[in-house]
Scaffold this active site. Structure first.
Site, PDB file in Angstrom:
ATOM      1  N   SER A  25       0.820  -1.205   0.000  1.00 35.57           N
ATOM      2  CA  SER A  25       0.000   0.000   0.000  1.00 35.57           C
ATOM      3  C   SER A  25       0.859   1.262   0.000  1.00 35.57           C
ATOM      4  O   SER A  25       0.321   2.365   0.005  1.00 35.57           O
ATOM      5  CB  SER A  25      -0.939   0.009   1.208  1.00 35.57           C
ATOM      6  OG  SER A  25      -0.220  -0.191   2.408  1.00 35.57           O
ATOM      7  N   HIS A 158     -40.706  21.920 -10.661  1.00 36.79           N
ATOM      8  CA  HIS A 158     -40.756  21.074 -11.865  1.00 36.79           C
ATOM      9  C   HIS A 158     -40.047  21.731 -13.048  1.00 36.79           C
ATOM     10  O   HIS A 158     -40.376  21.461 -14.198  1.00 36.79           O
ATOM     11  CB  HIS A 158     -42.196  20.753 -12.264  1.00 36.79           C
ATOM     12  CG  HIS A 158     -43.060  20.309 -11.125  1.00 36.79           C
ATOM     13  ND1 HIS A 158     -43.239  18.989 -10.779  1.00 36.79           N
ATOM     14  CD2 HIS A 158     -43.768  21.027 -10.204  1.00 36.79           C
ATOM     15  CE1 HIS A 158     -44.031  18.912  -9.731  1.00 36.79           C
ATOM     16  NE2 HIS A 158     -44.358  20.139  -9.346  1.00 36.79           N
ATOM     17  N   SER A 279     -14.636  25.913 -27.356  1.00 36.92           N
ATOM     18  CA  SER A 279     -14.708  24.661 -28.097  1.00 36.92           C
ATOM     19  C   SER A 279     -13.582  24.652 -29.122  1.00 36.92           C
ATOM     20  O   SER A 279     -13.184  25.707 -29.618  1.00 36.92           O
ATOM     21  CB  SER A 279     -16.062  24.571 -28.807  1.00 36.92           C
ATOM     22  OG  SER A 279     -15.971  23.755 -29.956  1.00 36.92           O
ATOM     23  N   LYS A 285     -18.608  29.126 -28.999  1.00 39.57           N
ATOM     24  CA  LYS A 285     -18.958  28.493 -27.722  1.00 39.57           C
ATOM     25  C   LYS A 285     -18.188  29.024 -26.538  1.00 39.57           C
ATOM     26  O   LYS A 285     -17.024  29.349 -26.619  1.00 39.57           O
ATOM     27  CB  LYS A 285     -18.699  26.974 -27.804  1.00 39.57           C
ATOM     28  CG  LYS A 285     -19.580  26.259 -28.778  1.00 39.57           C
ATOM     29  CD  LYS A 285     -20.905  25.764 -28.216  1.00 39.57           C
ATOM     30  CE  LYS A 285     -20.789  24.948 -26.985  1.00 39.57           C
ATOM     31  NZ  LYS A 285     -20.903  23.539 -27.225  1.00 39.57           N
ATOM     32  N   GLU A 292     -19.731  21.748 -14.752  1.00 36.11           N
ATOM     33  CA  GLU A 292     -19.924  20.410 -15.327  1.00 36.11           C
ATOM     34  C   GLU A 292     -18.993  19.402 -14.667  1.00 36.11           C
ATOM     35  O   GLU A 292     -19.385  18.273 -14.357  1.00 36.11           O
ATOM     36  CB  GLU A 292     -19.666  20.438 -16.833  1.00 36.11           C
ATOM     37  CG  GLU A 292     -20.770  21.134 -17.611  1.00 36.11           C
ATOM     38  CD  GLU A 292     -20.426  21.250 -19.086  1.00 36.11           C
ATOM     39  OE1 GLU A 292     -21.187  20.745 -19.899  1.00 36.11           O
ATOM     40  OE2 GLU A 292     -19.384  21.837 -19.427  1.00 36.11           O
TER      41      GLU A 292
HETATM   42  N1  ARG Z   1      -1.188  -1.400   5.259  1.00 33.19           N
HETATM   43  C1  ARG Z   1      -2.105  -1.913   6.206  1.00 33.19           C
HETATM   44  C2  ARG Z   1      -3.453  -1.203   6.070  1.00 33.19           C
HETATM   45  O1  ARG Z   1      -3.473  -0.212   5.458  1.00 33.19           O
HETATM   46  C3  ARG Z   1      -1.611  -1.692   7.590  1.00 33.19           C
HETATM   47  C4  ARG Z   1      -2.157  -2.647   8.588  1.00 33.19           C
HETATM   48  C5  ARG Z   1      -1.689  -4.007   8.273  1.00 33.19           C
HETATM   49  N2  ARG Z   1      -2.023  -4.924   9.297  1.00 33.19           N
HETATM   50  C6  ARG Z   1      -1.926  -6.247   9.111  1.00 33.19           C
HETATM   51  N3  ARG Z   1      -2.279  -6.998  10.101  1.00 33.19           N
HETATM   52  N4  ARG Z   1      -1.518  -6.770   7.981  1.00 33.19           N
HETATM   53  O2  ARG Z   1      -4.470  -1.647   6.532  1.00 33.19           O
END
Ligand code: ARG
Length: 462
Positions: A25, A158, A279, A285, A292
């Site tokens: 992550s 409406h 445009s 335009k 939007e």
């Molecule tokens: N990267 C993990 C998360 O965002 C951190 C926690 C991970 N915990 C574990 N028991 N693997 O959730």
């Protein structure tokens, strides 16, 4: 890539590279690094405070973490996939900086309570920023409203002309939506601001930690009373996404109105060059891209709310890796809401001009004063439903005669009902039609002036 050992000696071989990537992550949770460092510093201080590590060790850990903060701020800290997540990245770097002592930081802590802490610290900051942005947005609405108490705009139900309004009244409706958004985020803040730190992996810890101490250092209002709940609760994030979704609903509705108003058919506003685009093929335009995009971006915030609800619904207690999926949608929602609030504030402030002449003509050239004719009769004793039917009849004959109500002669009025007198002409003037709706919360000018004052008062609330 140096093969670093992340897991215990239970593991013999490294992760498959594709699985390592899948599992990691770090690419997105690096967003949390400053909060991770702050949370870890509080944890280190607590470990020293409770005698779990020495005072000096605590200080070294805090200083090492501070060094990482500086490195990150100077763009010198670039952990790769092998670190898996921000928590491991920080710990590894800490060990490089302070040596083996760095390995003590994770005493009495788990990444589960750690990531929950980081996310709450992050969201706390973001909520404050968004609340400030809401205030600026409200400020601009009020500024425009104050200048336009007596500017009239057709009011719709409406999307059919209904009754004319004070433009200020119309804008104040959005002020109040934003006020609720501001208040709602304040409520959410209260539930974000609870510390899960010290809940451990799921069951607490064998060490004599002091959870209230870390909570105080981190300015948390309280601590989770149940460790399982503490590590696996994401209600606070869902609540935030609900609040964010409502902000987007409001911005999107305003966007839709601006888009309509800017069309040739309405021509209620002119878009200034600083906030409109052209445009590539049609030279005439001028497009309302800002509203939007706001309207378009609304969907992704709703989507993130839905994704988080679904991600949570089947999770057994306590932490499950699914929870790692809480972050990207949350971060994207924060970025989206902030960008949209900023863009809409700028659009209102300098990108729009209300075409007051055109608005005045619009309200004078329709039948949106028909209710006032019925009210005129009802105020003079004719039962309202009867009056309503009579006026329906006169609207119908006027339309076929190509006339407006103001074009009828007194004779014609009196043929309809003898109670009509010369003052009917005054009663159906747009300005009078609006002024007369003086019931509390209505569009009457006196009401709107009062509403502006109380809106200003609301803005000063903390
Ligand atoms: N990267 C993990 C998360 O965002 C951190 C926690 C991970 N915990 C574990 N028991 N693997 O959730």
């Amino acid at each position: 890539m140096t093969k670093q050992q992340t897991w215990s000696q239970r593991f013999e071989s490294a992760l498959h590279p594709a699985i390592a990537l899948f599992n990691a992550s770090i690419n997105f949770d690096i967003e949390l690094i400053e909060y991770d460092l702050t949370g870890s510093q509080a944890h280190a201080k607590m470990l020293a405070h409770t005698g779990i590590i020495s005072q000096e060790e605590g200080e070294q850990l805090v200083a090492g973490l501070e060094q990482i903060r500086q490195e990150y701020r100077q763009d010198k800290f670039h952990p790769g996939i092998e670190a898996e997540d921000v928590h491991f990245a920080v710990e590894r770097r800490l060990v490089e900086i302070v040596g083996n002592l760095g390995k003590k930081l994770h005493t009495a802590r788990s990444r589960n309570d750690q990531v929950g802490t980081d996310t709450r610290l992050y969201l706390r900051d973001q909520i404050q920023q968004i609340r400030n942005q809401l205030r600026q947005f409200q400020q601009v609405l009020l500024d425009i409203a104050e200048k336009n108490v007596e500017t009239l705009i057709p009011g719709y139900t409406h999307l059919q002309r209904a009754q004319p309004l004070s433009l200020a009244h119309h804008l104040l409706a959005y002020f109040h939506m934003a006020q609720r958004d501001w208040e709602r985020l304040g409520d959410v803040f209260g539930r974000v601001n609870i510390s899960p730190l010290g809940c451990g992996a799921l069951a607490g810890t064998t060490f004599p930690i002091d959870r209230h101490y870390t909570a105080k250092l981190l300015d948390f209002e309280g601590v989770y009373a149940n460790s399982l709940d503490g590590v696996s609760d994401r209600d606070f994030a869902i609540e935030f996404l609900c609040a964010a979704s409502l902000i987007m609903v409001h911005l999107s509705r305003l966007s839709e109105e601006v888009i309509l108003w800017a069309s040739e058919e309405f021509s209620f506003v002119t878009l200034k060059d600083s906030c409109a685009t052209g445009s590539s093929i049609m030279p005439q335009k001028k497009n309302p891209d800002v509203p939007e995009l706001v309207r378009g971006k609304t969907g992704r915030v709703f989507g993130h709310l839905q994704a988080m609800l679904v991600m949570m619904k089947g999770l057994p207690l306590a932490y499950n890796k699914d929870l790692q999926e809480d972050k990207e949608g949350l971060f994207d929602s924060v970025v989206t809401v902030k960008a949209c609030l900023e863009a809409m504030t700028i659009l209102l402030q300098e990108g729009l001009e209300f075409r007051t002449q055109r608005l005045a003509e619009a309200v004078a050239e329709d039948f949106s004063n028909a209710t006032d004719v019925a009210d005129y009769l009802a105020a003079r004793g004719v039962p309202f439903r009867e009056a309503y039917n009579l006026v329906g009849k006169v609207v119908k004959t006027s339309i076929s005669a190509g006339k407006l109500l103001k074009d009828l002669s007194l004779e014609e009025w009196q043929q309809l009902h003898p109670v009509f007198a010369e003052d009917i002409y005054q009663a159906i003037l747009p300005q009078q039609v609006v002024a007369a709706r003086n019931s509390y919360g209505g569009t009457g000018f006196a009401q709107v002036k009062g509403a502006l004052l109380s809106a200003r008062d609301q803005m000063t609330a903390k």
